[in-house]
Scaffold this active site. Structure first.
Site, mmCIF file in Angstrom:
data_model
loop_
_atom_site.group_PDB
_atom_site.id
_atom_site.type_symbol
_atom_site.label_atom_id
_atom_site.label_comp_id
_atom_site.label_asym_id
_atom_site.label_seq_id
_atom_site.Cartn_x
_atom_site.Cartn_y
_atom_site.Cartn_z
ATOM 1 N N SER A 110 0.760 -1.416 0.098
ATOM 2 C CA SER A 110 0.162 -0.183 0.129
ATOM 3 C C SER A 110 0.912 1.295 -0.040
ATOM 4 O O SER A 110 1.909 1.175 0.352
ATOM 5 C CB SER A 110 -0.839 -0.055 1.178
ATOM 6 O OG SER A 110 -1.338 1.067 1.516
ATOM 7 N N TYR A 129 -2.063 -1.261 10.477
ATOM 8 C CA TYR A 129 -1.988 -1.257 8.896
ATOM 9 C C TYR A 129 -0.659 -0.808 8.374
ATOM 10 O O TYR A 129 0.143 -1.309 7.593
ATOM 11 C CB TYR A 129 -3.095 -0.575 8.363
ATOM 12 C CG TYR A 129 -3.407 -0.731 6.930
ATOM 13 C CD1 TYR A 129 -4.191 -1.887 6.530
ATOM 14 C CD2 TYR A 129 -2.868 0.262 6.146
ATOM 15 C CE1 TYR A 129 -4.454 -2.053 4.877
ATOM 16 C CE2 TYR A 129 -3.143 0.032 4.530
ATOM 17 C CZ TYR A 129 -3.880 -1.043 4.013
ATOM 18 O OH TYR A 129 -4.280 -1.103 2.942
HETATM 19 P P1 NAD Z 1 -11.447 -6.078 0.112
HETATM 20 O O1 NAD Z 1 -12.066 -6.240 1.349
HETATM 21 O O2 NAD Z 1 -12.211 -5.916 -1.138
HETATM 22 O O3 NAD Z 1 -10.791 -7.478 -0.243
HETATM 23 C C1 NAD Z 1 -10.005 -8.208 0.915
HETATM 24 C C2 NAD Z 1 -9.972 -9.780 0.470
HETATM 25 O O4 NAD Z 1 -9.251 -10.397 1.566
HETATM 26 C C3 NAD Z 1 -11.235 -10.149 0.323
HETATM 27 O O5 NAD Z 1 -11.330 -11.490 -0.604
HETATM 28 C C4 NAD Z 1 -11.633 -11.052 1.769
HETATM 29 O O6 NAD Z 1 -12.531 -12.260 1.850
HETATM 30 C C5 NAD Z 1 -9.924 -11.515 1.892
HETATM 31 N N1 NAD Z 1 -9.650 -11.535 3.420
HETATM 32 C C6 NAD Z 1 -9.944 -10.768 4.478
HETATM 33 N N2 NAD Z 1 -9.281 -11.533 5.504
HETATM 34 C C7 NAD Z 1 -8.987 -12.842 5.112
HETATM 35 C C8 NAD Z 1 -8.477 -13.974 6.032
HETATM 36 N N3 NAD Z 1 -8.169 -13.894 7.370
HETATM 37 N N4 NAD Z 1 -8.379 -14.986 5.097
HETATM 38 C C9 NAD Z 1 -8.247 -15.141 4.021
HETATM 39 N N5 NAD Z 1 -8.869 -14.141 3.151
HETATM 40 C C10 NAD Z 1 -8.965 -13.016 3.953
HETATM 41 O O7 NAD Z 1 -10.132 -5.292 0.115
HETATM 42 P P2 NAD Z 1 -9.218 -4.505 -1.072
HETATM 43 O O8 NAD Z 1 -9.169 -3.397 -1.175
HETATM 44 O O9 NAD Z 1 -9.249 -5.245 -2.406
HETATM 45 O O10 NAD Z 1 -7.708 -4.901 -0.343
HETATM 46 C C11 NAD Z 1 -6.927 -5.795 -0.927
HETATM 47 C C12 NAD Z 1 -5.321 -5.643 -0.578
HETATM 48 O O11 NAD Z 1 -5.099 -4.422 -1.137
HETATM 49 C C13 NAD Z 1 -5.243 -5.384 0.914
HETATM 50 O O12 NAD Z 1 -4.082 -6.124 1.376
HETATM 51 C C14 NAD Z 1 -5.382 -3.972 1.375
HETATM 52 O O13 NAD Z 1 -4.630 -3.865 2.381
HETATM 53 C C15 NAD Z 1 -4.562 -3.569 -0.152
HETATM 54 N N6 NAD Z 1 -4.748 -2.262 -0.334
HETATM 55 C C16 NAD Z 1 -5.964 -1.710 -0.596
HETATM 56 C C17 NAD Z 1 -6.279 -0.287 -0.655
HETATM 57 C C18 NAD Z 1 -7.622 0.289 -1.146
HETATM 58 O O14 NAD Z 1 -7.756 1.439 -1.263
HETATM 59 N N7 NAD Z 1 -8.522 -0.464 -1.338
HETATM 60 C C19 NAD Z 1 -5.088 0.307 -1.117
HETATM 61 C C20 NAD Z 1 -4.025 -0.066 -0.782
HETATM 62 C C21 NAD Z 1 -3.763 -1.150 -0.475
#
Ligand code: NAD
Length: 256
Positions: free
Chosen positions: A138, A151
């Site tokens: 991130s 985080y």
């Molecule tokens: P999201 O909530 O849409 O997806 C998260 C996924 O992780 C889902 O499939 C969920 O079921 C799974 N998950 C959560 N806990 C779990 C566990 N204990 N075991 C197995 N699976 C699990 O979120 P996202 O925004 O797509 O995030 C994905 C990644 O991207 C994360 O690592 C997040 O930190 C990172 N990220 C997101 C953003 C953003 O703005 N959305 C920005 C930077 C980084």
């Protein structure tokens, strides 16, 4: 480009993970999905791209289940060529109010899971002398924000783990790199939009505008398709010698 390869993407039933899974599938890779919630929808979306798809429901906070997931991928498709460590959760609170169990689960799911999956997948990649490990970190792996202690700590850890993984395999055909998105409008971020809208008694659209305005000079969300395209690039021959980078795709967030 990725025909005959297998990609395991953690946390791929939603958001960025699903976007990356679809992009890799579109290049011909077989896909192992993981994550909670609806599974049949994401499976159908991947199958529609003409590749094979399997699912393992490992909880990324449990090392034994992560081990089992990697073994399952090897049994099903003969190995893990591309590992995308993406599963992640968020919790927003000042340090003195931060629930201890939330700290522990964020470190386990957002950081330690990447170590465990990499640890188990690496021997198979080394045997083939080819592999791609992509860690979804991130902008919070590069800079901090208030009220995101766990985080930010986890994501800085992911960036460090990425460098060590890249260095330990630097003379092999295995690369490891991190992707550092800014705001992406997934369920993880929609919760933060909803919280802002409720706290300030403003509309969803105004809350999105505020969120972007605080951090992201482009005032645009990065899309899961754009992140998928970057993952595909990291898997391409052109990226053979890209090792240990933390590549932000953040509308200028970290340039400030
Ligand atoms: P999201 O909530 O849409 O997806 C998260 C996924 O992780 C889902 O499939 C969920 O079921 C799974 N998950 C959560 N806990 C779990 C566990 N204990 N075991 C197995 N699976 C699990 O979120 P996202 O925004 O797509 O995030 C994905 C990644 O991207 C994360 O690592 C997040 O930190 C990172 N990220 C997101 C953003 C953003 O703005 N959305 C920005 C930077 C980084």
């Amino acid at each position: 480009m990725l025909q005959g390869k297998t990609a395991l993407i953690t946390g791929s039933t939603s958001g960025i993970g699903l976007g990356i899974a679809k992009a890799l599938a579109a290049q011909g890779a077989n896909i192992v999905l993981n994550g909670f919630g609806d599974v049949e929808g994401p499976k159908a979306e991947i199958a529609a791209l003409g590749v094979q798809v399997a699912y393992h429901g490992a909880d990324m906070s449990k090392p034994a289940e992560i081990d089992d997931m990697v073994q399952f991928a090897c049994r099903t498709f003969g190995g893990v060529d591309i590992l995308v460590n993406n599963a992640g959760i968020q919790h927003v609170a000042r340090i003195e109010n931060f629930p201890i169990e939330r700290w522990d689960s964020i470190i386990a799911i957002n950081l330690s899971s990447a170590f465990h999956a990499t640890r188990v997948a690496l021997p198979g990649m080394l045997a083939k002398n080819w592999g791609r490990i992509i860690n979804v970190a991130s902008v919070h792996g590069l800079v901090g924000s208030a009220e995101k202690s766990a985080y930010v700590a986890a994501k800085h850890g992911v960036v460090g783990l990425t460098k060590v993984t890249a260095l330990e395999n630097a003379t092999s055909g295995i690369t490891c790199n991190a992707i550092c998105p800014g705001w992406v409008l997934t369920p993880l971020v929609q919760k933060q939009v909803d919280a802002k809208a409720a706290a300030l008694n403003i509309s969803n659209e105004d809350a999105k505008g505020l969120l972007l305005g605080e951090k992201e000079p482009s005032k645009q969300f990065t899309t899961t398709e754009e992140l998928g395209a970057l993952a595909v690039f990291f898997c391409s021959p052109a990226a053979n010698n890209i090792r240990g980078v933390a590549w932000n795709m953040d509308g200028g967030w970290v340039a400030q």
